[in-house]
Design a protein around this motif. Structure first.
Motif, mmCIF file in Angstrom:
data_model
loop_
_atom_site.group_PDB
_atom_site.id
_atom_site.type_symbol
_atom_site.label_atom_id
_atom_site.label_comp_id
_atom_site.label_asym_id
_atom_site.label_seq_id
_atom_site.Cartn_x
_atom_site.Cartn_y
_atom_site.Cartn_z
ATOM 1 N N PHE A 262 0.919 -1.208 -0.091
ATOM 2 C CA PHE A 262 0.033 -0.037 0.143
ATOM 3 C C PHE A 262 0.969 1.130 0.027
ATOM 4 O O PHE A 262 0.385 2.082 -0.767
ATOM 5 N N SER A 263 1.996 1.213 0.883
ATOM 6 C CA SER A 263 2.866 2.393 0.633
ATOM 7 C C SER A 263 3.730 2.415 -0.566
ATOM 8 O O SER A 263 3.805 3.590 -0.915
ATOM 9 N N TYR A 264 3.813 1.406 -1.208
ATOM 10 C CA TYR A 264 4.539 1.388 -2.364
ATOM 11 C C TYR A 264 3.805 2.317 -3.457
ATOM 12 O O TYR A 264 4.095 2.926 -4.310
ATOM 13 N N TYR A 265 2.509 1.893 -3.359
ATOM 14 C CA TYR A 265 1.509 2.683 -4.221
ATOM 15 C C TYR A 265 0.984 3.873 -3.743
ATOM 16 O O TYR A 265 -0.042 4.502 -4.180
ATOM 17 N N GLN A 266 1.882 4.461 -2.682
ATOM 18 C CA GLN A 266 1.308 5.714 -1.934
ATOM 19 C C GLN A 266 -0.094 5.702 -1.440
ATOM 20 O O GLN A 266 -0.800 6.666 -1.414
ATOM 21 N N GLU A 267 -0.386 4.520 -0.940
ATOM 22 C CA GLU A 267 -1.878 4.491 -0.536
ATOM 23 C C GLU A 267 -1.754 4.015 0.852
ATOM 24 O O GLU A 267 -2.462 2.962 1.440
ATOM 25 N N ASP A 268 -1.226 4.921 1.689
ATOM 26 C CA ASP A 268 -0.620 4.244 3.180
ATOM 27 C C ASP A 268 -1.539 5.185 4.200
ATOM 28 O O ASP A 268 -1.425 5.343 5.476
ATOM 29 N N HIS A 269 -2.916 5.513 3.640
ATOM 30 C CA HIS A 269 -3.562 6.315 4.668
ATOM 31 C C HIS A 269 -4.610 5.756 5.157
ATOM 32 O O HIS A 269 -5.630 6.229 6.012
ATOM 33 N N MET A 270 -5.064 4.428 4.677
ATOM 34 C CA MET A 270 -5.916 3.610 5.250
ATOM 35 C C MET A 270 -5.757 2.819 6.272
ATOM 36 O O MET A 270 -4.711 2.361 6.729
ATOM 37 N N LEU A 271 -6.758 2.916 7.549
ATOM 38 C CA LEU A 271 -6.807 1.824 8.440
ATOM 39 C C LEU A 271 -6.707 0.332 8.040
ATOM 40 O O LEU A 271 -7.238 0.062 7.131
ATOM 41 N N VAL A 272 -5.848 -0.005 8.708
ATOM 42 C CA VAL A 272 -5.390 -1.744 8.512
ATOM 43 C C VAL A 272 -6.183 -2.442 9.541
ATOM 44 O O VAL A 272 -5.746 -2.353 10.644
ATOM 45 N N LEU A 273 -7.400 -3.161 9.112
ATOM 46 C CA LEU A 273 -8.145 -3.880 10.066
ATOM 47 C C LEU A 273 -7.612 -5.585 9.871
ATOM 48 O O LEU A 273 -7.934 -5.988 8.784
#
Length: 416
Positions: A262-273
């Motif tokens: 997710f960070s690699y695609y710059q999508e690191d703003h989501m809660l991880v459940l």
């Protein structure tokens, strides 16, 4: 199926688990700090309570079953000191004559177990008058009917999912979610259950995608496809995945490889459940802390729980207890609180009695039964750390979540 669920929860490691949609959502999360427990004691009974534990001691699940038995024996001794007499019998389902052993017991005995689905129907068929509280996360589809033919004394997959979704909704304002699951029957069932529960709770699943658990080299592309699903459901005019939290119903080792993508695609703003599987498989490295700074997962046992019964179990065991010890310990105390069963006890009597006894003090997260006898468990919420699971600091995670969302909007759209 049971082996994956069993190791899952634990949760303890049979998670792991039910028509509980009508419950009020805020009650789904117990506080590890307080234990979320009501402190009541069982009154001494004038006659012994007979309890039968039906456990797979002699097969592949013997390590788990042995812990259940050990916790149960600790409870028997502790209750005896309080003047409560419990006669405990243990039957090993690996024995050829285990059903005969059960049949030789009184019909009024309270049974804990079995742990395996394959043993449940034979037990109910040959011992129809016994009151069975199965130590398993869910019953096979169809029969038996929970709350009528048998009851559950175990956390469920629904409990795990409801705990995560309730926390995301009530503490973080999350409305739009996604699920990324292993492409196998276990993952498919969990993904469908997640979407069903999210819908019941007024939340929208904007992305649901699978990855091949046997082909990690393909996960990069599969995570990208998952995020693209979210983009398609996102906000027009700006790059936005359209979801604020993602559910990963798999073990820690899989999440450890997926979440950094997710960070690699710059999508690191989501809660991880996360899954309750993390509790049993967590092996976090220091370098994992940044990708998992918004991660949480559910669990039914916390060794640091300040509740008196949790402290008593830790003190009595002399070793590090886990969920399975607590399961056996609390089942015996539950059986003592139920008291001796009348010879004519039926489903209605059991369900009515459950309403009166379920507020006992628990060592694990509290189990509850509704008026129809269907069980649910208010689970704790943990965060992963290199030193192991710790109670999630929701305020700190909320601050990081807000900052991550703000940085994401600036990065994607040039505005806060």
């Amino acid at each position: 199926m049971f082996s994956r669920s069993c190791f899952l929860l634990l949760l303890a490691a049979l998670m792991v688990v039910a028509g509980c949609a009508g419950r009020q959502a805020p009650s789904r999360t117990a506080s590890p700090q307080s234990g979320g427990l009501l402190e009541t004691r069982s009154a001494p009974t004038p006659q012994p309570v007979t309890v039968l534990l039906v456990l797979p001691l002699g097969n592949a699940y013997g390590a788990f079953a042995s812990k259940v038995a050990a916790g149960a024996q600790i409870a028997v001794a502790r209750l005896a000191r309080d003047g409560v007499r419990v006669q405990l019998q243990i039957v090993d389902t690996a024995a050829a004559d285990w059903l005969d052993q059960v049949m030789r017991t009184s019909p009024s005995v309270l049974i804990g177990g079995p742990m395996l689905a394959q043993d449940l129907m034979p037990l109910l068929s040959l011992a129809p008058r016994r009151q069975v509280f199965a130590l398993m996360p869910e019953f096979p589809t169809g029969l038996p009917q929970e709350g009528r033919d048998a009851w559950r004394f175990f956390t469920s997959p629904r409990d795990h999912i409801e705990t995560m979704l309730t926390t995301a909704r009530d503490h973080f304002g999350v409305k739009d979610v996604g699920v990324l699951y292993p492409d196998e029957s276990f993952g498919q069932r969990r993904a469908q259950l997640f979407q069903d529960v999210a819908r019941e709770m007024g939340m929208l699943t904007k992305a649901a995608a699978a990855y091949d658990p046997a082909e990690p080299l393909r996960w990069n592309r599969q995570v990208a496809a998952f995020l693209e699903q979210g983009y398609a459901a996102g906000v027009p005019g700006g790059r936005h995945p359209g979801m604020e939290a993602v559910f990963l119903p798999d073990a820690w080792s899989q999440a450890q490889m997926l979440v950094p993508l997710f960070s690699y695609y710059q999508e690191d703003h989501m809660l991880v459940l996360g899954s309750a599987l993390w509790d049993q498989t967590l092996a976090m490295r220091p370098e994992d802390q940044q990708p998992f700074r918004l991660a949480m997962f559910p669990g039914a046992w916390w060794e640091g729980n300040a509740a008196p019964e949790a402290r008593a179990l830790v003190s009595a065991l002399g070793a590090k207890p886990d969920y399975w010890h607590a399961l056996g310990y609390d089942f015996i105390r539950f059986a003592a609180t139920m008291g001796p069963l009348p010879a004519n006890a039926d489903a209605q009597w059991i369900n009515t009695r459950l309403q009166a006894v379920q507020h006992m003090a628990w060592s694990m997260a509290p189990l509850r039964w509704n008026a129809r006898g269907m069980a649910s468990q208010r689970l704790f919420v943990f965060a992963p750390t290199p030193s192991g699971p710790v109670p999630a600091n929701l305020e700190a995670i909320r601050s990081r979540f807000a900052e991550a969302a703000r940085n994401y909007r600036i990065r994607m759209n040039g505005m806060p």
